[in-house]
Design a protein around this motif. Structure first.
Motif, PDB file in Angstrom:
ATOM      1  N   ASP A 266       0.842  -1.196   0.000  1.00 22.11           N
ATOM      2  CA  ASP A 266       0.000   0.000   0.000  1.00 22.11           C
ATOM      3  C   ASP A 266       0.877   1.247   0.000  1.00 22.11           C
ATOM      4  OD1 ASP A 266      -2.220   1.626   0.111  1.00 22.11           O
ATOM      5  OD2 ASP A 266      -2.371   1.527   2.295  1.00 22.11           O
ATOM      6  N   GLY A 267       0.777   2.045  -1.051  1.00 25.47           N
ATOM      7  CA  GLY A 267       1.571   3.261  -1.155  1.00 25.47           C
ATOM      8  C   GLY A 267       3.018   3.035  -1.507  1.00 25.47           C
ATOM      9  N   VAL A 268       3.356   1.856  -2.037  1.00 25.43           N
ATOM     10  CA  VAL A 268       4.739   1.551  -2.425  1.00 25.43           C
ATOM     11  C   VAL A 268       4.720   0.999  -3.846  1.00 25.43           C
ATOM     12  CG1 VAL A 268       6.840   0.257  -1.882  1.00 25.43           C
ATOM     13  CG2 VAL A 268       5.304   0.995  -0.025  1.00 25.43           C
ATOM     14  N   TRP A 269       5.578   1.527  -4.703  1.00 24.28           N
ATOM     15  CA  TRP A 269       5.629   1.102  -6.105  1.00 24.28           C
ATOM     16  C   TRP A 269       7.072   0.811  -6.495  1.00 24.28           C
ATOM     17  CZ3 TRP A 269       3.027   5.289  -4.208  1.00 24.28           C
ATOM     18  CH2 TRP A 269       1.622   5.244  -4.299  1.00 24.28           C
ATOM     19  N   GLU A 270       7.213  -0.163  -7.377  1.00 23.99           N
ATOM     20  CA  GLU A 270       8.539  -0.475  -7.916  1.00 23.99           C
ATOM     21  C   GLU A 270       8.529  -0.223  -9.414  1.00 23.99           C
ATOM     22  OE1 GLU A 270      11.135  -4.455  -8.271  1.00 23.99           O
ATOM     23  OE2 GLU A 270      11.031  -3.611  -6.224  1.00 23.99           O
ATOM     24  N   LEU A 271       9.561   0.468  -9.889  1.00 21.44           N
ATOM     25  CA  LEU A 271       9.709   0.784 -11.303  1.00 21.44           C
ATOM     26  C   LEU A 271      10.988   0.152 -11.814  1.00 21.44           C
ATOM     27  CD1 LEU A 271       8.580   3.574  -9.699  1.00 21.44           C
ATOM     28  CD2 LEU A 271       8.327   4.290 -12.076  1.00 21.44           C
ATOM     29  N   PRO A 272      11.007  -0.297 -13.058  1.00 24.32           N
ATOM     30  CA  PRO A 272      12.202  -0.946 -13.599  1.00 24.32           C
ATOM     31  C   PRO A 272      13.320   0.047 -13.873  1.00 24.32           C
ATOM     32  CG  PRO A 272      10.552  -0.707 -15.308  1.00 24.32           C
ATOM     33  CD  PRO A 272       9.899  -0.268 -14.030  1.00 24.32           C
ATOM     34  N   ALA A 273      14.488  -0.491 -14.155  1.00 24.41           N
ATOM     35  CA  ALA A 273      15.622   0.340 -14.555  1.00 24.41           C
ATOM     36  C   ALA A 273      15.293   1.078 -15.851  1.00 24.41           C
ATOM     37  CB  ALA A 273      16.866  -0.520 -14.721  1.00 24.41           C
TER      38      ALA A 273
END
Length: 832
Positions: A266-273
């Motif tokens: 919740d409220g945390v996102w991961e984005l790629p390189a």
């Protein structure tokens, strides 16, 4: 106000031969305490801005915008932050060096004095001196350019160069830290009082006129508000990204909406390189428009570049890129690992976009939020109506005030951030009556009038950079924007209103010489036909504005400007002279006002139409008649229509015919005041419901925009200052007005029309006047609570049973209201 002397503290700065614009400097002082102190008061000041921390905990950001010759010293309570053992007081200081809407000019410097009282009663003083240490903040490269004309800093921050932990115990200084320079400035003067090695090379030519003052308003407070993810996508750079951010070179990128981030919690996102030619962006929104600081946490590889962009409004599914609002971006270059990022300076908006590029490994983003900056008003406003549209409008007005009222009254902190009088000064009615705040209003009067030129006119947006720059531009004929004379006219009326609503003699009486000098300056401008000119050739440096849109041609402003000044002479300067100066000069001001009104009528009054016409002298040259609503409103509100003939003016103000220019929202109060004065509330209510309450800014941002119909993803201000719906509720719908200073006497003339109901508390120095009205049949059942010490008179269009008569005023019946609760019933009348 009493001047301060912070001796034995010394003004400190970075040793060197010059200071570049937008230079940041760290100052730190280690303190060892046997026990936490019982009391600890830190007096602190910097030119231009500081952020104070104790043991790494942020405690204050300041100072408040001031005239550079009269800086205000902040007082911060450190008792809850200092502990037994080692402590570190840290100050990150920014010297603008370039003009800003909140900073006119100055020289760099930092000064502090800490007064400790220990548990055993022992007192100790720690001051800024040679025992402090300083270092250049290289994470903020000195010499950065401006964001735009009225924002001094375009911020870029390199976390790899930041001395992490510098403001905490246990930090080990490296060779970049040094002893500060002790400046040749006394501890009772601002840095501008003397010349020393700075980039600008300026100093006050009469140091005796400079001083330090105690802060006259409370410190600001902060609230955290989480942002919600609304859009995401990908941008492919076709050029060096700096080409866009520095110059907005066309065709710099291609952009598309795409699901680029994975929610991992919740409220945390991961984005790629990402590569150097690609940015991944996430767009967030707040639940309403706010002023403050955006912030977020990121875990990333060293060298990852993040651009944070702010926007006041955005259309989801429309323009994807938010870098469209006065270059409102901040660049961060990440260090390795976890870091919390946010800009140094605050702004205003509802939307923020985080764009990430050059990430050599995946990036984790979390905690996107806004630290809302709020003035600590003494009262929560109480205003309610059962009508959803009007309640929405009143709520938007209150939120707009929370955005525009910081330590100054601005017309919006997303663009200029300057303290204006004129159309912007009206919002202090809401500050005083709805929030019960008088200190900030008093500070406005003092700090704004500090910007008076030797000739007598005011700089009109002070303390700010704009008019300093415009003066030189006016000399060369490069701008229409000189110091605005009509803002000075309104300022005189603002002084009157502040005194009447607060009884604050101390704030207004010292300003009388300034106000009189302005009045004499205007009187000296009278030319052909006894009238004040409005054309630039006759005025020179100053200018006449009045409104953005209502007049068409500059010469069409002459009638309104002269009526406005006439009203200022009669209802402003004369009233203040009577109230505060034993009547000295009052008769002369009234005579000047009446003469000016008569001269205006000779040139601009149309006997056939029965009202003033802005272009009356030139109609024979093929022009059709044109009238601005302000012209008619000034003539009605100030009682300047020849023979008291107001009917035609009121009819035009109510009907808004096509030949009448309508002022923009911040000036709409004049038209509404004229209608309320002559018993036409229904016209105003209809407009508030159908036009104001349906505006996109009100519905989407809970704020009031500069113009009707603002566009998303533009430079439009969605939170400006046209809060007249709020103060009309107090002053005109409820009809509560002070007739003696400080509400020792009050007039209450409810004009509720077909309003379903209205409940509010009008704050006065004597206590709240509580007003509660509910529609009942063809009228309203009203409950009023009057504070002790307030002699209030109810004015109604008919006698009211159970109340003692207090005389008549034309068609209105007066009734004495007793302290405490009063219950009554009023019939609602049709407009007019």
């Amino acid at each position: 106000m009493e001047a301060l002397n912070l001796a034995p503290a010394r003004w400190l700065w970075l040793p060197g031969a010059r200071t570049l614009p937008n230079t940041f400097v760290f100052f730190r002082r280690r303190i060892r305490l046997d026990a936490a102190p019982m009391r600890a008061e830190l007096q602190i000041l910097a030119d231009s801005r500081y952020r104070l921390t104790v043991n790494g905990r942020a405690l204050a950001w300041g100072p408040a915008p001031c005239d550079p010759r009269s800086l205000e010293v902040d007082s911060v309570d450190l008792a809850g932050a200092l502990v037994a053992g080692e402590n570190v007081i840290g100050a990150q200081v920014l010297y603008f060096g370039e003009g800003d809407g909140t900073w006119a000019a100055g020289n760099p410097g930092f000064i502090a004095r800490l007064a400790l009282v220990h548990g055993d009663g022992r007192e100790e003083t720690i001051v800024s001196d040679g025992d402090w240490r300083c270092a250049i903040d290289r994470a903020h490269a000195p010499g950065r350019h401006k964001q735009w004309f009225l924002r001094a800093l375009q911020e870029e921050w390199d976390a790899r160069l930041h001395p992490w932990g510098w403001d905490r115990p246990g930090f080990t200084e490296d060779g970049s830290w040094m002893a500060p320079a002790l400046l040749p400035v006394p501890a009772d003067k601002p840095p501008l009082a003397f010349t020393y090695s700075v980039y600008t090379g300026i100093s006050c030519q009469d140091a005796g006129t400079t001083r330090l003052l105690a802060r006259s308003i409370p410190l600001m407070r902060e609230e955290r508000h989480d942002a919600q993810l609304r859009e995401q996508g990908r941008l492919r750079w076709k050029r060096d990204p700096r080409d866009w951010f520095d110059f907005r070179v066309p065709d710099s990128f291609d952009i598309e909406a795409a699901p680029v981030a994975a929610a991992v919690a919740d409220g945390v996102w991961e984005l790629p390189a990402t590569g150097a030619d690609e940015s991944l962006f996430l767009t967030f929104s707040l639940h309403e428009h706010m002023t403050g600081w955006p912030a977020f946490t990121v875990e990333a590889a060293a060298g990852t570049i993040i651009e944070l962009m702010l926007q006041e409004s955005h259309e989801v599914g429309g323009t994807l890129w938010l870098e469209t609002h006065f270059h409102a971006w901040t660049r961060f270059i990440c260090r390795e690992g976890l870091q919390e990022l946010g800009p140094f300076d605050f702004s205003s908006g509802r939307w923020l976009q985080i764009s990430i590029r050059g990430a050599s490994r995946p990036v984790r983003l979390s905690g996107v939020h806004w630290r809302r900056r709020l003035y600590p008003f003494p009262h929560a406003p109480e205003i309610r109506t059962p009508e959803p549209a009007l309640q929405r409008l009143f709520t938007a007005s209150l939120n707009t005030l929370c955005n525009s009222i910081q330590e100054i009254g601005s017309d919006g902190f997303g663009r200029e951030r300057q303290q204006y009088a004129g159309d912007v000064g009206h919002q202090h009615h809401g500050v005083r009556l709805a929030f019960g705040e008088t200190r900030l209003s008093a500070r406005y009067l003092r700090t704004w009038s500090d910007g008076q030129a030797a000739e007598g006119y005011f700089m009109d947006c002070w303390p700010g950079y704009d008019r300093l720059a415009r003066v030189s531009q006016r000399i060369l004929g490069l701008t229409d924007w000189g110091p605005i004379l009509d803002h000075g006219v309104q300022f005189v009326l603002d002084c009157r209103d502040h005194f009447m609503q607060t009884g604050d003699r101390e704030a207004v009486a010292p300003l009388l010489p300034r106000l009189a000098a302005f009045g004499e300056y205007l009187a000296g401008l009278r030319g052909e036909g006894g009238l004040l000119p409005v054309d630039d050739r006759a005025l020179g440096i100053p200018s006449v504005w009045l409104d953005h849109v209502a007049y068409g041609k500059k010469r069409n402003k002459q009638a309104a400007f002269n009526l406005y000044v006439s009203g200022m002479f009669i209802h402003g300067l004369a009233v203040l002279a009577d109230r505060l100066d034993g009547g000295r000069g009052a008769a002369r001001w009234r005579k000047l006002g009446r003469r000016l009104a008569a001269d205006t009528a000779r040139r601009f009054w149309d006997r056939n139409r029965g009202h003033f016409v802005d272009n009356h002298p030139w109609i024979g040259e093929g022009e059709e008649a044109h009238v601005a609503d302000e012209t008619l409103a000034f003539s009605v509100v100030f009682g300047l229509c020849p023979g008291g003939r107001v009917e035609a003016s009121l009819r035009a103000l109510a009907d808004r015919p096509p030949w009448m220019g309508i002022a923009y929202p911040a000036n709409a109060c004049w038209r509404h005041w004229a209608l309320f004065l002559h018993g036409r509330p229904q016209t105003v209510l209809r407009e508030l419901r159908d036009l104001w309450a349906t505006q996109p800014s009100v519905v989407q941002n809970h704020s009031l925009s500069e113009f009707f119909g603002p566009k998303p993803d533009s430079t439009d201000e969605w939170s400006h200052c046209p809060v007249s719906p709020l103060f009309h509720a107090y002053m005109d719908l409820a009809g509560i007005r002070a007739t003696e200073p400080g509400f020792r006497r009050a007039s209450i003339r409810p004009q509720l029309g077909d309003l379903e109901g209205l409940s509010l508390t009008c704050h006065t120095p004597l206590g709240g006047i509580v007003f509660d009205a509910r529609k009942e049949g063809t009228g309203h059942r009203i409950r009023l609570e009057i504070p002790v010490g307030c002699a209030a008179v109810l004015w109604a269009p008919h006698p009211v049973a159970g109340l003692a008569s207090a005389g008549r005023d034309g068609a209105l019946f007066g009734h004495a209201l007793a302290p405490g609760a009063n219950a009554l019933r009023l019939e609602a009348l049709r407009d007019g």
